[in-house]
Scaffold this motif. Structure first.
Motif, PDB file in Angstrom:
ATOM      1  N   GLU A   5      -0.690  23.131 -60.478  1.00  0.00           N
ATOM      2  CA  GLU A   5      -1.630  23.535 -59.231  1.00  0.00           C
ATOM      3  C   GLU A   5      -1.884  22.352 -58.155  1.00  0.00           C
ATOM      4  O   GLU A   5      -2.442  22.835 -56.896  1.00  0.00           O
ATOM      5  N   ALA A   6      -1.608  21.155 -58.229  1.00  0.00           N
ATOM      6  CA  ALA A   6      -1.170  20.540 -57.548  1.00  0.00           C
ATOM      7  C   ALA A   6      -0.686  20.895 -56.016  1.00  0.00           C
ATOM      8  O   ALA A   6      -1.442  20.563 -54.755  1.00  0.00           O
ATOM      9  N   ALA A   7       0.377  21.670 -56.183  1.00  0.00           N
ATOM     10  CA  ALA A   7       1.648  21.771 -54.842  1.00  0.00           C
ATOM     11  C   ALA A   7       0.883  23.385 -54.363  1.00  0.00           C
ATOM     12  O   ALA A   7       1.915  23.899 -54.029  1.00  0.00           O
ATOM     13  N   THR A   8      -0.216  22.805 -53.744  1.00  0.00           N
ATOM     14  CA  THR A   8      -1.333  24.051 -53.078  1.00  0.00           C
ATOM     15  C   THR A   8      -0.211  23.895 -51.588  1.00  0.00           C
ATOM     16  O   THR A   8       0.539  22.832 -51.099  1.00  0.00           O
ATOM     17  N   THR A   9      -0.063  24.939 -50.825  1.00  0.00           N
ATOM     18  CA  THR A   9       0.409  25.006 -49.590  1.00  0.00           C
ATOM     19  C   THR A   9      -0.356  24.184 -48.499  1.00  0.00           C
ATOM     20  O   THR A   9       0.755  23.579 -47.756  1.00  0.00           O
ATOM     21  N   ARG A  10      -1.179  23.321 -48.377  1.00  0.00           N
ATOM     22  CA  ARG A  10      -1.805  22.919 -47.487  1.00  0.00           C
ATOM     23  C   ARG A  10      -1.148  21.306 -47.828  1.00  0.00           C
ATOM     24  O   ARG A  10      -1.152  20.833 -47.038  1.00  0.00           O
ATOM     25  N   ALA A  11      -1.041  21.514 -49.496  1.00  0.00           N
ATOM     26  CA  ALA A  11      -1.610  19.632 -49.931  1.00  0.00           C
ATOM     27  C   ALA A  11       0.612  19.603 -49.716  1.00  0.00           C
ATOM     28  O   ALA A  11       0.904  18.555 -48.775  1.00  0.00           O
TER      29      ALA A  11
END
Length: 246
Positions: free
Chosen positions: A44-50
């Motif tokens: 869940e922490a691996a968003t495109t923005r991040a």
């Protein structure tokens, strides 16, 4: 801004992003950034923005290289599996194929406990084996094949591989749910599986004082004549005797 202008802007970003960098270098940087985010906070922490921020790339670059987030997550799992397999391949196999199988089990558990987020990705979705999971199964099948070639396998190769995979994956999940992972539980599960597929085991048998401690501890609730403090102390002492040698 018109749709045409937006399209021109996206195409410009895609054509100029990371200009001058090797495609492989950019891909590796994105994978490393995504893996670090997953290790810290799960998928869940691996968003495109991040990922874009961590890797220093534009979002369109990620879509161009991986298609979508599912493609990126599969690539992260494959990347992690490739590194995992490479490290194990660099180590000379143990001359005893059953001991080599034990080593592989311990490596599998250690990896799962160290990188639970990536381990979850490598497992894939229920009913759908990820490319990383298929690669891992191939490594396991080769280990099982060595045991079979030595004449020590007692079940079919496919059944042995399925059993090792199922119990090994389950034990990692069970240990991850514990506040303090009980590695003794992993050893017990490992030896139970080894015994099931080969008839061999190096697990200590519950005999003598250890067996007596296990039996007495199981019957402690029925004991009378003890104060609560004495019962608690005796339970602790029996637990220590019962776990001796684990």
């Amino acid at each position: 801004m018109s749709r045409a202008a937006i399209g021109d802007r996206v195409r410009l970003e895609m054509s100029t992003s990371d200009e001058g960098e090797d495609r492989g270098d950019v891909r590796a940087r994105i994978l490393d950034a995504a893996a670090a985010l997953i290790a810290e906070g799960g998928a869940e922490a691996a968003t495109t923005r991040a990922i874009s921020a961590a890797a220093g790339v534009q979002a369109p670059t990620i879509y161009r290289l991986f298609g979508d987030k599912r493609g990126l997550l599969d690539a992260v799992a494959e990347h992690a599996m490739a590194g995992y397999v490479a490290r194990k391949s660099a180590r000379k196999p143990h001359p005893d194929p059953v001991e080599d199988l034990r080593r592989g089990w311990d490596d599998h558990v250690a990896f799962g406990l160290a990188q639970p987020g990536v381990f979850a990705l490598m497992r894939g979705e229920p009913g759908v084996a990820s490319p990383a999971a298929r690669a891992g199964m191939e490594v396991l099948r080769l280990r099982i094949r060595r045991v079979a070639a030595s004449g020590r396998l007692r079940v079919r190769e496919d059944r042995a591989a399925a059993l090792v995979h199922a119990v090994g994956t389950g034990i990692v999940q069970a240990l991850l749910e514990q506040p303090e992972p009980d590695l003794g539980l992993s050893r017990l599960a490992r030896e139970a599986v080894v015994a099931a597929i080969t008839g061999e085991s190096d697990a200590p048998r519950s005999a003598g004082i250890q067996g007596a401690a296990l039996a007495l501890r199981a019957s402690l609730d029925d004991a009378t004549g003890l104060s609560p403090g004495e019962r608690l102390l005796l339970a602790e002492l029996l637990a220590r005797l019962a776990s001796a040698g684990e």
